[in-house]
Write a protein that holds these residues in place. Structure first.
Motif, PDB file in Angstrom:
ATOM      1  N   UNK A 265       0.837  -1.135  -0.024  1.00 16.52           N
ATOM      2  CA  UNK A 265      -0.049  -0.047  -0.032  1.00 16.52           C
ATOM      3  C   UNK A 265       0.864   1.257   0.001  1.00 16.52           C
ATOM      4  N   UNK A 266       1.904   1.111   0.732  1.00 10.40           N
ATOM      5  CA  UNK A 266       2.726   2.528   0.671  1.00 10.40           C
ATOM      6  C   UNK A 266       3.479   2.772  -0.376  1.00 10.40           C
ATOM      7  N   UNK A 267       4.125   1.629  -1.043  1.00 16.42           N
ATOM      8  CA  UNK A 267       4.722   1.830  -2.606  1.00 16.42           C
ATOM      9  C   UNK A 267       3.698   2.221  -3.490  1.00 16.42           C
ATOM     10  N   UNK A 268       2.765   1.461  -3.269  1.00 13.58           N
ATOM     11  CA  UNK A 268       1.723   1.879  -4.605  1.00 13.58           C
ATOM     12  C   UNK A 268       1.051   3.527  -4.358  1.00 13.58           C
ATOM     13  N   UNK A 269       0.823   3.728  -2.971  1.00 15.30           N
ATOM     14  CA  UNK A 269       0.671   5.310  -2.870  1.00 15.30           C
ATOM     15  C   UNK A 269       1.313   6.329  -3.402  1.00 15.30           C
ATOM     16  N   UNK A 270       2.750   6.075  -3.050  1.00 15.75           N
ATOM     17  CA  UNK A 270       3.882   6.957  -3.344  1.00 15.75           C
ATOM     18  C   UNK A 270       3.770   6.824  -4.941  1.00 15.75           C
ATOM     19  N   UNK A 271       3.648   5.849  -5.472  1.00 15.97           N
ATOM     20  CA  UNK A 271       3.781   5.690  -6.999  1.00 15.97           C
ATOM     21  C   UNK A 271       2.718   6.385  -7.729  1.00 15.97           C
ATOM     22  N   UNK A 272       1.374   6.095  -7.072  1.00 15.34           N
ATOM     23  CA  UNK A 272       0.395   6.781  -7.743  1.00 15.34           C
ATOM     24  C   UNK A 272       0.466   8.350  -7.783  1.00 15.34           C
ATOM     25  N   UNK A 273       1.031   8.873  -6.481  1.00 17.01           N
ATOM     26  CA  UNK A 273       1.091  10.418  -6.421  1.00 17.01           C
ATOM     27  C   UNK A 273       2.214  10.784  -7.310  1.00 17.01           C
ATOM     28  N   UNK A 274       3.243  10.325  -7.374  1.00 20.34           N
ATOM     29  CA  UNK A 274       4.277  10.539  -8.316  1.00 20.34           C
ATOM     30  C   UNK A 274       4.141  10.681  -9.770  1.00 20.34           C
ATOM     31  N   UNK A 275       3.202   9.737 -10.227  1.00 17.34           N
ATOM     32  CA  UNK A 275       2.749   9.667 -11.423  1.00 17.34           C
ATOM     33  C   UNK A 275       1.707  10.814 -11.900  1.00 17.34           C
ATOM     34  N   UNK A 276       1.205  11.222 -11.068  1.00 15.96           N
ATOM     35  CA  UNK A 276       0.029  12.345 -11.277  1.00 15.96           C
ATOM     36  C   UNK A 276       0.809  13.636 -11.624  1.00 15.96           C
ATOM     37  N   UNK A 277       0.430  14.323 -12.735  1.00 15.34           N
ATOM     38  CA  UNK A 277       0.912  15.680 -13.218  1.00 15.34           C
ATOM     39  C   UNK A 277       0.126  16.631 -12.248  1.00 15.34           C
ATOM     40  N   UNK A 278       0.628  17.150 -11.314  1.00 12.50           N
ATOM     41  CA  UNK A 278      -0.078  17.877 -10.292  1.00 12.50           C
ATOM     42  C   UNK A 278       0.741  18.675  -9.500  1.00 12.50           C
ATOM     43  N   UNK A 279       0.348  19.453  -8.877  1.00  9.75           N
ATOM     44  CA  UNK A 279       1.221  20.383  -7.847  1.00  9.75           C
ATOM     45  C   UNK A 279       1.413  19.520  -6.536  1.00  9.75           C
ATOM     46  N   UNK A 280       2.433  19.940  -5.794  1.00  8.21           N
ATOM     47  CA  UNK A 280       2.837  19.410  -4.660  1.00  8.21           C
ATOM     48  C   UNK A 280       1.814  19.537  -3.686  1.00  8.21           C
ATOM     49  N   UNK A 281       0.964  20.714  -3.543  1.00  6.98           N
ATOM     50  CA  UNK A 281      -0.108  21.095  -2.875  1.00  6.98           C
ATOM     51  C   UNK A 281      -1.321  20.240  -3.039  1.00  6.98           C
TER      52      UNK A 281
END
Length: 362
Positions: free
Chosen positions: A164-180
């Protein structure tokens, strides 16, 4: 000990060069055939075919959850595949006989779900893919997480955090959006998860699943101690692959004997040491080296988080093997072959070019 036993039955000249349980060793060898078949077939898949295969496995896993739900509605008295086994009325089983196998299967399905997400360059035309929608991924992920808890498998719940931790980080990193916005999504998912757990606490079955961590009494440490003694007896050659159930009782201490037969060591590494000796442990070490190198290569590749999602599933198997025997289950073994094949493909960068490429969902 073996020679004395053979003399009692008049077979003092019998020879066991490979295993003390040759029939079991042969069956173990045959069980590798579908695993190698899965690995070879998956290795040759193109990227759009990988997407179909992973989606199919996730859909099948969701169907398994629904089957387990129907079983629990009947207190596991109907639709059970192995009614002669020790079936608990409060465990989610699905098509498995062991709730630990069920829980790990759902954890691996979660890893496959995360491997589907994001964008990859594939030889297809850009289309709207339902699986690329975040709400679909979150809904399926929550369903699988709840299913893991309902199996009441402590080891599966433990390794769930890795995937779950690896997947969550991956999903967030792949999204083209601001850090906020990414931080807002993380907080929202955390709040949603906490709210879901709070609501589900009202369910006695869900509470029982989480409550299993309150009672950590277990017979495993006693089995591990006796397995070490058995491994020392047959070191450095080992007693033969899959021979553990046949030879373990010779070294089982009387104070550790319990109501049930210990058919497994509940620690694959100790069991490999007992059955395979030094050669078995060297193979385990070689696999670990390959696994680490593959993660390093995947991290430097184009499909970083897709490969790491698969790696997290493999890591879940590696970790649960300390307290259970996941790779002694044929379904888990084949699913592990899929994850290893996917990781090997991404590690070698073999998904970079396959003819004409356009941006599309995996």
């Amino acid at each position: 000990m073996l020679n004395e036993s053979l003399e009692l039955i008049g077979r003092s000249g019998a020879w066991y060069p490979i295993s003390l349980a040759p029939a079991r060793t042969f069956i173990a060898f045959l069980s590798l055939i579908p695993v190698f078949a899965v690995f070879v077939l998956s290795w040759d898949l193109k990227r759009h075919e990988w997407g179909r295969a992973l989606r199919g496995l996730v859909v099948f896993s969701v169907a398994m959850v629904l089957l387990g739900g129907l079983q629990m509605l009947t207190d596991n008295k109907a639709l059970i595949f192995y009614p002669r086994e020790r079936v608990r009325t409060d465990y989610l089983y699905g098509p498995f006989a062991n709730h630990n196998s069920t829980g790990l299967y759902y954890v691996l399905a979660l890893a496959l779900l995360f491997a589907i997400g994001g964008k990859l360059r594939v030889r297809t035309i850009t289309t709207t893919d339902l699986w690329s929608q975040w709400w679909v991924q979150v809904s399926v992920a929550l369903l699988l997480v709840i299913a893991v808890v309902l199996t009441q498998s402590r080891s599966s719940m433990g390794v769930l955090f890795v995937v779950a931790g690896t997947g969550a980080l991956g999903e967030i990193s792949r999204r083209n959006m601001s850090a906020k916005k990414k931080a807002l999504i993380l907080v929202s998912v955390g709040v949603l998860s906490a709210a879901s757990i709070f609501v589900l606490q009202g369910s006695s079955r869900f509470s029982e699943g989480l409550g299993r961590f309150d009672n950590l009494e277990d017979v495993r440490p006693a089995i591990w101690t006796d397995t070490v003694s058995s491994a020392e007896r047959y070191w450095p050659i080992g007693s033969g692959i899959a021979s553990f159930p046949e030879v373990f009782e010779v070294d089982e201490a009387l104070e550790n004997v319990w109501a049930f037969h210990a058919g497994r060591a509940h620690n694959d590494y100790l069991e490999i040491a007992q059955e395979g000796g030094i050669v078995g442990l060297m193979l385990v070490l070689a696999w670990i080296v390959w696994f680490v190198l593959s993660i390093i290569r995947t991290w430097n590749g184009e499909q970083r988080w897709h490969g790491l999602a698969a790696a997290s599933g493999v890591a879940a198997v590696v970790l649960q093997s300390f307290v259970d025997y996941p790779l002694r289950n044929q379904a888990i073994l084949c699913l592990g072959a899929v994850l290893v094949g996917f990781l090997a493909r991404t590690a070698k960068g073999m998904m970079k070019r396959e003819g004409e490429m356009t941006i599309a969902r995996f």
